[in-house]
Design a protein around this motif. Structure first.
Motif, PDB file in Angstrom:
ATOM      1  N   GLU A  29       0.827  -1.201   0.000  1.00  0.00           N
ATOM      2  CA  GLU A  29       0.000   0.000   0.000  1.00  0.00           C
ATOM      3  C   GLU A  29       0.868   1.261   0.000  1.00  0.00           C
ATOM      4  OE1 GLU A  29      -2.536  -3.235   0.596  1.00  0.00           O
ATOM      5  OE2 GLU A  29      -0.715  -2.750   1.725  1.00  0.00           O
ATOM      6  N   LYS A  72       1.989   1.867  -3.571  1.00  0.00           N
ATOM      7  CA  LYS A  72       0.912   2.435  -4.381  1.00  0.00           C
ATOM      8  C   LYS A  72       0.678   3.900  -4.027  1.00  0.00           C
ATOM      9  CE  LYS A  72      -1.177   0.851  -7.095  1.00  0.00           C
ATOM     10  NZ  LYS A  72      -1.073   0.920  -8.586  1.00  0.00           N
ATOM     11  N   PRO A  98      -0.310   5.700   3.115  1.00  0.00           N
ATOM     12  CA  PRO A  98      -0.602   4.290   2.815  1.00  0.00           C
ATOM     13  C   PRO A  98      -1.882   3.802   3.488  1.00  0.00           C
ATOM     14  CG  PRO A  98       1.714   4.573   3.365  1.00  0.00           C
ATOM     15  CD  PRO A  98       1.050   5.880   3.661  1.00  0.00           C
ATOM     16  N   VAL A 143      -5.074   3.845   1.379  1.00  0.00           N
ATOM     17  CA  VAL A 143      -5.096   3.027   0.170  1.00  0.00           C
ATOM     18  C   VAL A 143      -5.677   1.649   0.470  1.00  0.00           C
ATOM     19  CG1 VAL A 143      -3.685   1.935  -1.615  1.00  0.00           C
ATOM     20  CG2 VAL A 143      -3.113   4.237  -0.803  1.00  0.00           C
ATOM     21  N   GLN A 183      -6.213  -1.558  -1.727  1.00  0.00           N
ATOM     22  CA  GLN A 183      -6.067  -2.289  -2.981  1.00  0.00           C
ATOM     23  C   GLN A 183      -6.959  -3.524  -2.934  1.00  0.00           C
ATOM     24  OE1 GLN A 183      -1.738  -1.774  -4.627  1.00  0.00           O
ATOM     25  NE2 GLN A 183      -1.563  -2.372  -2.482  1.00  0.00           N
ATOM     26  N   THR A 227      -5.894  -5.768  -0.144  1.00  0.00           N
ATOM     27  CA  THR A 227      -5.673  -5.219   1.195  1.00  0.00           C
ATOM     28  C   THR A 227      -6.483  -5.937   2.281  1.00  0.00           C
ATOM     29  OG1 THR A 227      -5.148  -3.057   0.234  1.00  0.00           O
ATOM     30  CG2 THR A 227      -5.646  -3.105   2.576  1.00  0.00           C
TER      31      THR A 227
END
Length: 387
Positions: free
Chosen positions: A77, A80, A96, A99, A101, A104
């Motif tokens: 994360e 990203k 982070p 985020v 994803q 996650t």
């Protein structure tokens, strides 16, 4: 359809009040929040969508909580967040902890998974191994490890000697694999297809074996569970046409499994699917959004600690009257938001094209906008926020 193998079924689906996580949450002046998709909304591939920076900085200025939720993944994360920060140039940078994803939620699964060894699929290099290790798994293998040990398992693999030296790890082939985690799109599709099919049809996850199917009552249940972190068939990058995503790999996996096991027409591989548009992903993101709001209130945005719910727990006592999902994909962003009681906002900067309107699976509740900045300004003004 989402199905779960009993060994990984989500059992904690009862509603738990949010005060179980935070006993006292001060009120913000806003009771709404934003969730943004990334590709096709904030960036396209490695290029910025120019309206992303002013849109996010406007929310930062008014301290409106927001997070990013993408069906992408394959990296940490933090990685990203750093990527989006670098491409968009947003100030202050995205944390982070903002985020989510596609994979996650596996952070929460890892806390009580009961798996000893997992095979991870997807992403570049050994990123998938790094991600799984960060989440809490300790015995992690990748297809390259198996090919390194048994080259004939994938006679047409594309790994180089440098790849093996850099990324492959020695593994004990007598130890079974307990689960397959597809964290991102495969990079060597042929190898991953072959190894995944081998394990789904193995004797309890033991590499190089085949299960005896004569006494198996339901052949739609694989030998070991497989978890797909998203179901996106298409996604947008900086090419002018959509590209195939992890959902295409799932379709191939299911078709081959069906043929191998001669399943009946109505039967399909039992699997577990995360990501948009599924409820489990939206509930998890809702918790992350509440936690981020708490950090905004208490000036803890530099914190590295995140409160994670059990996977499958729906927030009940939420501070948000409205959550706006801003996306470019009607099949994931818009459908997921509509199905889970969020407001949905569709943009023209990604997968969606005007020609798709009459046939798309879900229509946005707020409207269709040219870009993310137009959408944010319109919504803020509807909440009497001066912009």
């Amino acid at each position: 359809m989402i199905t779960t193998r009993p060994a990984i079924a989500i059992r904690s689906l009862r509603r738990i009040p949010y005060h179980r996580f935070h006993s006292s949450v001060p009120r913000l002046t806003t009771d709404f929040a934003f969730v943004f998709d990334i590709d096709g909304v904030l960036i396209r591939g490695k290029k910025p969508i120019l309206q992303a920076k002013p849109a996010l900085e406007l929310l930062n200025q008014h301290k409106v909580p927001y997070i990013l939720m993408t069906n992408g993944g394959g990296v940490l994360e933090k990685t990203k967040a750093d990527e989006v920060n670098e491409i968009t140039g947003v100030v202050p940078p995205i944390s982070p902890l903002q985020v989510v994803q596609s994979h996650t939620p596996i952070k929460a699964l890892a806390l009580n998974h009961g798996f000893n060894r997992v095979l991870v699929i997807g992403g570049d290099g050994d990123n998938a191994r790094t991600v799984a290790g960060t989440y809490g798994f300790t015995d992690i293998i990748m297809p390259i490890d198996i090919v390194n040990a048994i080259p004939s398992v994938s006679p047409h693999h594309r790994f180089t000697a440098e790849d093996f030296a850099k990324y492959a790890k020695p593994i004990d082939l007598t130890k079974p694999v307990d689960a397959i985690l597809v964290l991102n799109d495969p990079r060597d599709m042929n190898t991953d297809i072959q190894i995944v099919q081998d394990l789904l049809n193995s004797q309890n996850g033991l590499i190089g074996t085949a299960r005896n199917t004569h006494h198996i009552r339901d052949l739609s249940e694989p030998s070991i569970p497989i978890i797909f972190s998203n179901n996106d068939y298409l996604y947008a990058n900086d090419y002018n046409l959509p590209r195939f995503g992890q959902g295409a790999f799932r379709i191939i996996t299911e078709k081959l499994y069906k043929m191998t096991n001669k399943l009946k027409k109505h039967q399909t591989l039992q699997s577990f699917i995360l990501g948009k548009p599924f409820k489990i992903q939206y509930d998890f993101a809702h918790h992350v959004l509440i936690d981020w709001r708490h950090k905004l209130i208490n000036d803890e945005i530099m914190s590295h600690h995140q409160i994670l719910p059990k996977l499958g727990v729906e927030p009940v006592e939420t501070p948000f009257k409205k959550i706006y999902m801003v996306g470019d994909n009607p099949a994931s962003d818009i459908k997921g938001a509509n199905d889970n009681g969020w407001e949905s906002v569709l943009l023209k900067t990604g997968v969606y094209k005007d020609a798709d309107y009459d046939t798309m699976v879900a229509k946005p509740t707020v409207g269709i906008f040219n870009n993310v900045e137009d959408a944010v300004i319109k919504i803020l003004e509807s909440h009497n926020v001066k912009v």
